[in-house]
Enzyme design. Structure first.
Site, mmCIF file in Angstrom:
data_model
loop_
_atom_site.group_PDB
_atom_site.id
_atom_site.type_symbol
_atom_site.label_atom_id
_atom_site.label_comp_id
_atom_site.label_asym_id
_atom_site.label_seq_id
_atom_site.Cartn_x
_atom_site.Cartn_y
_atom_site.Cartn_z
ATOM 1 N N LYS A 124 -13.790 13.801 12.622
ATOM 2 C CA LYS A 124 -12.660 13.730 11.691
ATOM 3 C C LYS A 124 -11.463 13.114 12.411
ATOM 4 C CE LYS A 124 -13.697 17.472 8.518
ATOM 5 N NZ LYS A 124 -13.257 18.737 7.933
ATOM 6 N N GLU A 166 -9.901 29.483 17.223
ATOM 7 C CA GLU A 166 -11.101 28.759 16.758
ATOM 8 C C GLU A 166 -12.348 29.301 17.457
ATOM 9 O OE1 GLU A 166 -10.845 26.654 14.235
ATOM 10 O OE2 GLU A 166 -8.757 25.963 14.305
ATOM 11 N N GLU A 219 -19.706 17.476 5.236
ATOM 12 C CA GLU A 219 -19.210 18.733 4.707
ATOM 13 C C GLU A 219 -19.672 19.019 3.278
ATOM 14 O OE1 GLU A 219 -15.304 19.330 6.187
ATOM 15 O OE2 GLU A 219 -14.989 21.140 5.029
ATOM 16 N N ARG A 223 -21.155 22.826 6.907
ATOM 17 C CA ARG A 223 -19.916 22.561 7.638
ATOM 18 C C ARG A 223 -18.733 23.309 7.026
ATOM 19 N NH1 ARG A 223 -18.030 16.673 10.171
ATOM 20 N NH2 ARG A 223 -16.144 17.433 11.172
ATOM 21 N N HIS A 234 -4.202 27.585 6.300
ATOM 22 C CA HIS A 234 -3.454 26.347 6.041
ATOM 23 C C HIS A 234 -2.266 26.603 5.127
ATOM 24 C CE1 HIS A 234 -6.997 23.485 7.138
ATOM 25 N NE2 HIS A 234 -6.100 23.509 8.108
ATOM 26 N N HIS A 246 -1.103 26.577 14.334
ATOM 27 C CA HIS A 246 -2.386 26.546 13.632
ATOM 28 C C HIS A 246 -3.262 27.762 13.954
ATOM 29 C CE1 HIS A 246 -5.780 24.833 11.528
ATOM 30 N NE2 HIS A 246 -6.538 25.002 12.606
HETATM 31 ZN ZN ZN Z 1 -8.601 24.880 12.719
#
Ligand code: ZN
Ligand code: ADP
Length: 343
Positions: A124, A166, A219, A223, A234, A246
């Site tokens: 990405k 993450e 995705e 995914r 978000h 984040h």
């Molecule tokens: Zn993230």
């Protein structure tokens, strides 16, 4: 300190004469010269483009500087770009590489924990526009990702935390053993050699992400699991005007969808991620540092932000809901039911 990227570039880029190294001002100061030297030692000509560090650089303007820079350096289709840095450098360089001359090759050298375990993997790329983050971009896989955990030695704790969120996410999704190890590590504290031990899990975490994106590049299914904590995360990040980093936002998002799995709250507590309390109209976010003055966030505004989510499809959105550590489920949720999670 020596970071090692002694690579035989000719196997990936047999016809390359030139490489352009793209990095940000912080990473350049720390590692730019050493990396340039190592690439030059392999006989390749290398030029450097540096932009100022920070998410605020992830714009169309910087993108334009990059592709125009590539043109000025007379990079051809067989030459390639190297992204040396965190997610911002990777996303920008990848997008420039994806579009310059309709696509040239690139390599990722991630230097943040987040980039090592997450953003450098899966292709990405893109930039932010005033209308939204990552709204312009494309899929463009790096030819190679060079992970050297030695870069983490200079990474500030605050940046480390973004990657940690993450890693915890990946553990909740797929890996109860890694979850237990990370849980134990938290007890060591930031000063107690945590970083050293974390390094061991970086490769494992990256392998998980690689496996998922290999199975489902665009995705369509699996995914989507990687979105755990990100729908609410978000929205909260956006509502805070990006004052909440984040990783912190994803941690809050994981708390919200992970209410039924108490271990999730416990590991996030152990790493000092913000806690969430649910009021009638608002959420109250208490950061570890400042428990006296929680941040109040309007529930309706969070829901409003989710309505603008790229990943919404019509009147529903797919939430990733943990069932237990190591096992999560994709749950197609009507937009009208989302509010229930914030109570
Ligand atoms: Zn993230
Ligand atoms: P992310 O990878 O979280 O998306 P960025 O690309 O914005 O984040 O990088 C976060 C910050 O950390 C930036 O200021 C960047 O210059 C800095 N940085 C990146 N790698 C290192 C490193 N190895 N040591 C110190 N600072 C770094």
């Amino acid at each position: 300190m020596s970071v090692g990227i002694k690579i035989d570039w000719t196997s990936d880029f047999p016809k390359a004469r030139k490489a352009v190294l793209v990095t940000d001002s912080n990473v350049d100061r720390l590692y730019g010269d050493a990396i340039v030297r190592q690439i030059e030692d392999t006989g390749l000509q290398v030029e450097r483009i540096v932009f100022s560090a920070g998410e605020k650089s992830k714009t169309l303007e910087t993108y334009a500087e990059l592709v125009r820079g590539f043109a000025a350096l007379e990079l051809t289709r067989t030459d390639f770009a190297i992204a040396l840095g965190g997610g911002v450098v990777g996303d920008l360089t990848g997008f420039a590489a994806a579009t310059y001359m309709r696509g040239i090759g690139f390599v990722q050298i991630p230097t943040t924990l987040l980039a090592m375990v997450d953003s450098s993997i899966g292709g990405k790329t893109g930039v932010d526009i005033p209308e939204g983050k990552n709204l312009v971009g494309s899929f463009h896989l790096p030819k190679r990702i060079i992970r050297d955990v030695k870069f983490l030695e200079t990474l500030p704790e605050k940046e480390l935390k973004n990657g940690l969120a993450e890693m915890i996410k990946t553990a909740v999704l797929f890996d109860a053993e890694m979850f237990a190890a990370l849980r134990e590590l938290a007890a060591k504290g930031a000063q107690g050699g945590r970083k050293e031990e974390l390094k061991k899990w970086v490769e494992r975490c990256a392998t998980w992400k690689q496996k998922i994106v290999d199975e489902d590049f665009k995705e369509g299914g699996k995914r989507k699991l990687l979105n755990l904590g990100h729908t609410f995360g978000h929205a909260i990040e956006k509502e805070s005007d990006f004052a909440i980093p984040h990783g912190e936002a994803v941690a809050i998002g994981m708390r919200i969808v992970g209410k039924d799995v108490p271990e999730i709250g416990k590991i996030l507590d152990a790493y000092g991620f913000s806690r969430v309390e649910y009021g009638p109209r608002s959420l109250f976010l208490t950061s570890g540092k400042d428990s006296a003055s929680p941040l109040e966030m309007d529930r309706e505004k969070i829901l409003e932000a989710i309505r603008g989510d790229k990943k919404r499809s019509g009147d529903t959105i797919t939430l990733v809901v943990p069932r237990k550590v190591g096992e999560c489920e994709l749950v197609e949720t009507p937009m009208n039911d989302l509010g229930g999670w914030l109570a």
